[in-house]
Design a protein around this motif. Structure first.
Motif, PDB file in Angstrom:
ATOM      1  N   GLU A  67       0.828  -1.213   0.000  1.00 39.75           N
ATOM      2  CA  GLU A  67       0.000   0.000   0.000  1.00 39.75           C
ATOM      3  C   GLU A  67       0.855   1.254   0.000  1.00 39.75           C
ATOM      4  O   GLU A  67       0.576   2.215  -0.744  1.00 39.75           O
ATOM      5  N   THR A  68       1.920   1.233   0.794  1.00 38.79           N
ATOM      6  CA  THR A  68       2.825   2.384   0.821  1.00 38.79           C
ATOM      7  C   THR A  68       3.488   2.575  -0.529  1.00 38.79           C
ATOM      8  O   THR A  68       3.589   3.708  -1.043  1.00 38.79           O
ATOM      9  N   TYR A  69       3.923   1.476  -1.100  1.00 41.35           N
ATOM     10  CA  TYR A  69       4.561   1.558  -2.415  1.00 41.35           C
ATOM     11  C   TYR A  69       3.600   2.119  -3.460  1.00 41.35           C
ATOM     12  O   TYR A  69       3.960   3.031  -4.224  1.00 41.35           O
ATOM     13  N   GLU A  70       2.386   1.576  -3.502  1.00 36.31           N
ATOM     14  CA  GLU A  70       1.438   1.970  -4.540  1.00 36.31           C
ATOM     15  C   GLU A  70       0.956   3.407  -4.372  1.00 36.31           C
ATOM     16  O   GLU A  70       0.669   4.095  -5.360  1.00 36.31           O
ATOM     17  N   THR A  71       0.867   3.889  -3.154  1.00 31.98           N
ATOM     18  CA  THR A  71       0.308   5.236  -2.926  1.00 31.98           C
ATOM     19  C   THR A  71       1.344   6.340  -2.813  1.00 31.98           C
ATOM     20  O   THR A  71       1.062   7.498  -3.131  1.00 31.98           O
TER      21      THR A  71
END
Length: 402
Positions: free
Chosen positions: A287-291
């Motif tokens: 989630e951190t990577y994608e956002t």
């Protein structure tokens, strides 16, 4: 011959790629490789495109040339007793024999491992096949795609929302080539030290399975079955393909050091100081990577060409343009590494092909040579290596044994 393997004599009974490429590596490194073909049914890759020359009656397969360079051409009909006798005489003088028939074929011909080891106890007999010499599937026919399918790699390759995709090259053949080359050299070292030869048994399926990175241990330890991830890594992020102005680049700056440098290169102080993406493990979280991570990378790269990104960041972080084969062939690094070499085919022209990746400082490889014509050196080998007389050679040819 000169080179690290000078003095080593290899009998090459192979065809297509996995076997010929194995023996060609040995030839590049200095071995005398005798390419044995049937006078009635030579290696059928001689009919594979592309071709040097335009006339149907006078052309040469560049495909065959790339995988058979530097070999001596020899013909034997192994269905004839005189042909078997000639092979036996060759084996007496040889160090290595390489074949890639379906298991059992050489035994049916009466020239399998158990027979030839008695002719020459120090012989290294390398057998490359789809499933290996043992096991319930050993006698099945196989091609490269067979190995990609049965070795697990095909199921892992592609995007998660689409059907599986084969690897875009003959990795089943090529992986078997590399393992067979290493196994042959290991067995040769043992034979030179002890006088004892052995069977080197390499399967394409085994070779492909050995290229599946962590898939096996992920299953045996955690019960996870490898899934298709597209261009992503299973857990390392960022480590992916990213678009830019004129194509794509690979970027793998996932460590704290490389992330910090990348932020500096693209003048993004906000990203460099963001505590939510400050550590590698934070950036690994999907989630951190994608956002927060991937959107920044897309923004950073969008206004640059591949060449501009390479100039800006290539020396500092793992950022690499995704090149087509023309760009690879013409690259300065390719030329500096002599990874395109030329062979002169006379009136047919010059063949430019990939070179030899193995770089030896004292005994360099010699890959820039042409491949053999069918049976081109049969008489010379019979006379110089085996001591046959002209009369004996004439009789062998009359009988159809050569």
């Amino acid at each position: 011959m000169v080179g690290a393997l000078a003095g080593v004599v290899v009998i090459d009974l192979t065809r297509v790629v996995a076997g010929p490429y194995c023996s060609q590596i040995l030839a590049d490194l200095g071995a005398t490789v005798i390419k044995v073909e049937s006078p009635h049914d030579p290696d059928y890759t001689r009919g594979f495109p592309p071709f040097l020359g335009q006339d149907d009656g006078d052309k040469f397969s560049a495909f065959y040339g790339q995988f058979n360079r530097g070999k001596l051409g020899f013909t034997i009909d192994l269905s004839k007793e005189d042909g078997k006798r000639v092979l036996s005489d060759l084996v007496k003088k040889a160090d290595v024999l390489v074949e890639n028939f379906r298991p059992g074929t050489m035994d049916k011909l009466g020239v399998g491992w158990e027979v030839l080891r008695k002719v020459n106890p120090r012989l290294v007999y390398t057998a490359i096949s789809g499933y290996g010499q043992t096991g319930p599937l050993s006698r099945r026919p196989a091609y490269d795609n067979t190995a990609q399918a049965s070795g697990g790699l095909w199921s892992m390759n592609g995007f998660p929302d689409r059907p599986a995709v084969r690897v875009g090259t003959i990795i089943g053949d090529l992986s078997a080539t590399l393992f067979a080359s290493a196994g042959t050299l290991a067995a040769l070292r043992h034979a030179e030290r002890t006088g004892q030869g052995q069977l080197v048994d390499v399967a394409q399926t085994d070779s492909v399975m050995a290229l599946t990175e962590a898939a096996v241990i992920n299953y045996t330890v955690d019960g996870q079955i490898a899934e298709r991830l597209g261009n992503e890594h299973s857990f390392v992020k960022p480590y992916d393909l990213y678009p830019c102005k004129d194509g794509y680049v690979f970027f793998g700056g996932y460590t704290d050091k490389f992330w910090r440098i990348t932020c500096e290169l693209f003048n993004d102080a906000e990203a460099a100081n963001d505590p939510s993406i400050a550590t590698m493990n934070q950036r690994f979280e999907r989630e951190t990577y994608e956002t927060k991570v991937r959107p920044r990378l897309l923004k950073w790269f969008a206004d640059y060409t591949k060449a501009e990104l390479d100039d800006l960041a290539g020396e500092h972080v793992p950022l690499t343009p995704v090149k087509n084969i023309a760009e690879v062939v013409e690259a300065e690094q390719t030329k500096a590494r002599e990874m395109v070499v030329s062979a002169d085919y006379g009136d047919l022209g010059t063949l430019e092909m990939f070179g030899q990746p193995i770089k030896l400082s004292e005994t360099p490889a010699n890959p820039g040579r042409r491949a053999n014509l069918v049976g081109e050196h049969t008489d010379a080998v019979l006379q110089r290596l085996l001591g046959y007389s002209e009369e004996e050679i004439t009789e062998l040819r009359r009988s159809g044994a050569i």
